[in-house]
Design a protein around this motif. Structure first.
Motif, PDB file in Angstrom:
ATOM      1  N   TYR A  63       3.956  -0.348  -2.154  1.00  0.00           N
ATOM      2  CA  TYR A  63       5.392  -0.545  -2.320  1.00  0.00           C
ATOM      3  C   TYR A  63       6.168  -0.144  -1.072  1.00  0.00           C
ATOM      4  O   TYR A  63       5.940   0.942  -0.520  1.00  0.00           O
ATOM      5  N   ILE A  64       7.053  -1.038  -0.668  1.00  0.00           N
ATOM      6  CA  ILE A  64       8.054  -0.727   0.344  1.00  0.00           C
ATOM      7  C   ILE A  64       9.377  -0.648  -0.400  1.00  0.00           C
ATOM      8  O   ILE A  64       9.868  -1.652  -0.917  1.00  0.00           O
ATOM      9  N   CYS A  65       9.942   0.548  -0.483  1.00  0.00           N
ATOM     10  CA  CYS A  65      11.119   0.780  -1.322  1.00  0.00           C
ATOM     11  C   CYS A  65      12.279   1.312  -0.477  1.00  0.00           C
ATOM     12  O   CYS A  65      12.087   1.802   0.636  1.00  0.00           O
ATOM     13  N   GLU A  66      13.478   1.214  -1.052  1.00  0.00           N
ATOM     14  CA  GLU A  66      14.670   1.766  -0.399  1.00  0.00           C
ATOM     15  C   GLU A  66      14.795   1.277   1.047  1.00  0.00           C
ATOM     16  O   GLU A  66      15.086   2.023   1.967  1.00  0.00           O
ATOM     17  N   ASN A  67      14.532  -0.037   1.226  1.00  0.00           N
ATOM     18  CA  ASN A  67      14.602  -0.659   2.557  1.00  0.00           C
ATOM     19  C   ASN A  67      13.699   0.024   3.581  1.00  0.00           C
ATOM     20  O   ASN A  67      14.018   0.092   4.770  1.00  0.00           O
ATOM     21  N   GLY A  68      12.570   0.526   3.116  1.00  0.00           N
ATOM     22  CA  GLY A  68      11.580   1.105   4.019  1.00  0.00           C
ATOM     23  C   GLY A  68      11.559   2.606   4.070  1.00  0.00           C
ATOM     24  O   GLY A  68      10.644   3.192   4.660  1.00  0.00           O
ATOM     25  N   VAL A  71       7.599   4.658   0.994  1.00  0.00           N
ATOM     26  CA  VAL A  71       6.408   3.815   0.961  1.00  0.00           C
ATOM     27  C   VAL A  71       5.387   4.479   0.035  1.00  0.00           C
ATOM     28  O   VAL A  71       5.110   5.677   0.154  1.00  0.00           O
ATOM     29  N   CYS A  72       4.834   3.696  -0.898  1.00  0.00           N
ATOM     30  CA  CYS A  72       3.876   4.235  -1.872  1.00  0.00           C
ATOM     31  C   CYS A  72       2.681   3.303  -1.999  1.00  0.00           C
ATOM     32  O   CYS A  72       2.793   2.086  -1.821  1.00  0.00           O
ATOM     33  N   ILE A 196       6.116  -1.414   7.197  1.00  0.00           N
ATOM     34  CA  ILE A 196       4.895  -2.180   7.471  1.00  0.00           C
ATOM     35  C   ILE A 196       3.986  -1.389   8.408  1.00  0.00           C
ATOM     36  O   ILE A 196       2.763  -1.316   8.215  1.00  0.00           O
ATOM     37  N   ALA A 197       4.566  -0.765   9.431  1.00  0.00           N
ATOM     38  CA  ALA A 197       3.770   0.040  10.359  1.00  0.00           C
ATOM     39  C   ALA A 197       3.081   1.196   9.632  1.00  0.00           C
ATOM     40  O   ALA A 197       1.906   1.496   9.890  1.00  0.00           O
ATOM     41  N   ALA A 198       3.811   1.846   8.712  1.00  0.00           N
ATOM     42  CA  ALA A 198       3.224   2.946   7.943  1.00  0.00           C
ATOM     43  C   ALA A 198       2.092   2.448   7.056  1.00  0.00           C
ATOM     44  O   ALA A 198       1.045   3.104   6.932  1.00  0.00           O
ATOM     45  N   LEU A 199       2.271   1.288   6.438  1.00  0.00           N
ATOM     46  CA  LEU A 199       1.230   0.730   5.579  1.00  0.00           C
ATOM     47  C   LEU A 199       0.009   0.299   6.399  1.00  0.00           C
ATOM     48  O   LEU A 199      -1.134   0.492   5.968  1.00  0.00           O
TER      49      LEU A 199
END
Length: 268
Positions: A63-68, A71-72, A196-199
């Motif tokens: 999940y990408i939440c709260e406009n980034g 992240v979960c 996206i980078a974090a994921l």
């Protein structure tokens, strides 16, 4: 093409105009997972709203939440990027000074807002924040609780009213119009592309192995962060100009149709 992650914005992208998920989406996500491809809703919505919306397959998603800002991976939180407390408090003080403007803040345990008489705001807040709490003094709450996003509401006039009103915040916060009614403040540089980078780091993949779909300007960094970017036919013209591809509209099941075509998956 070796895609390992597909991210899709929700409103105006994955959801149709009636706010419905596409028919057959869950089955398609199962098929993708069997092929080693993860699916990520990418939204300004809170994590709890998205997790509940995906029901039986919620734990299969990232999940990408709260406009980034959040992240979960399933029920596991990967990142939570809080704003400076002083910045949050300044924004709440400005909201209070603007007629017809309301705010809801995003903390680790849901959305929080203070007494509001506008039924349209309350209905919108309920739509995007399924876990929300009314507090008597939002400013006092924000002094003691980390906040990752301030979502400011002005019915039908977000771009016209809120961007000029919050102009002074542009140097110290990320300002994004996320729809006709909403403008979001987050930490500088926070966006769906950063998520996206974090994921990619968490999943051990590269941006070139990612595909993304979006319709509005808060999806720009998302599309810029991936190898295969798709703007919806119903999307903002500037976003369509920035995307690598254009796909059918949200009311034409554009996301799922494109995924099936790219991966050669027949509709169940």
């Amino acid at each position: 093409m070796s895609i390992k992650l597909i991210a899709a914005d929700m409103d105006g992208t994955l959801l149709d105009s009636q706010k419905r998920l596409p028919e057959g989406l869950f089955s398609l996500i199962h098929t993708l997972r069997e092929r080693g491809v993860r699916f990520a809703p990418a939204s300004g919505r809170q994590y709890y709203t998205l997790y509940e919306q995906f029901g039986e397959i919620a734990d299969e998603l990232v999940y990408i939440c709260e406009n980034g800002s959040v992240v979960c991976d399933g029920a596991r939180m990967i990142s939570f990027e809080a704003m400076p407390t002083d910045e949050v408090c300044r924004s709440i003080e400005l909201v209070r000074a603007l007629p017809g403007v309301e705010a809801i803040v995003s903390a680790r345990h849901g959305g929080f807002y203070e007494t509001a008489d506008d039924p349209a705001f309350l209905a919108n807040a309920a739509q995007y924040s399924v876990r929300r709490t009314q507090v008597p003094d939002l400013l006092e709450f924000c002094r003691h609780e980390p906040v990752c996003k301030v979502a400011v509401y002005c019915k039908g006039r977000a771009e016209e009213v809120l961007i000029p009103a919050f102009h002074a915040f542009a140097e110290t916060s990320q300002l994004v119009v996320s729809g006709a009614d909403w403008m979001d403040l987050t930490r500088p540089g926070m966006n769906k592309g950063m998520a996206i980078a974090a994921l990619c780091k968490s999943l051990h993949i590269t941006p070139d192995e990612c595909m993304a779909f979006g319709d509005y300007m808060n999806d720009l960094e998302l599309l810029q962060a991936v190898g295969e970017s798709y703007a919806m036919a119903n999307g903002h013209e500037a976003l369509k100009a920035a995307a690598k591809h254009i796909c059918p509209s949200n009311d034409e099941d554009g996301v799922c149709r494109t995924i099936r075509q790219v991966f050669g998956i027949d509709k169940a």
